[in-house]
Design an enzyme around this catalytic site. Sequence first.
Site: not given
Length: 254
Positions: A39, A65, A92, A158, A162
Amino acid sequence: MIESGLAGKNVVVTGGGSGIGRASALRFAAEGARVLIADLNAETAESAAAEVRAAGGTAEVVAGDLSRQEVVDEVVAAAVERLGGIDVLVNNAGIMDDLSATADVTDAVWERLIRVNLTAPFLLTRAALPHMLERGKGSIVFTASEASLRGSAAGTAYTAAKHGVVGLVKSTAVMYRDHGIRVNAVAPGGTATAIAVEAAPAPGGPTVVGTYATNIGRVADPAELAAAIVFLASDAASNISGAVLPVDNGWSAV
């Protein structure tokens, strides 16, 4: 009944400090898997790991990162050295855009969204695959989005990123189907997570997206997405690869 087969497996979960990632890390640990939580936020990652350990599980942490190759290399090395390998990779981690329409997207927003939401999971998948190939099996699960299925769920950057994730899922599934490696994705709809619009958007994008927001339905709990992710990673989904599973309360069916 087919068992999950996750007990004793080594699982890397990105974005594992909060939201869907945290819920997934906890769910994998409950199935007996060892988890590495990657993370950007070291504090939330350590908190999630502490929760896993408090429940009797095994958890390691790498903070950084994931759009940087050196951090990706650190994650993979840590999984191999501290856990013993990589059986499952959950891509994720991601960020939201500012909902801007195409003519309003800045270079900075475009480049950051593509880098974090598409390039980073590609880099991690590329780095993890040799270890899965050596074992002769593995499972990779991506978090795509309702925006990977339609053009009315987010801004242009975005949505493009995706949609790229779905292409990456399908191509990787085909390339490695004969090597024991399965690759799938969940496509969340509205979910109660910390992900937020990055900045004040230009008016055109939110106006259009808002027109369709009434179709979103019930907002999911992150644990509901985690259940789908763990299923796709498990032996219960042993003949599923190249699939994008909407977990969106039927939004994609509207």
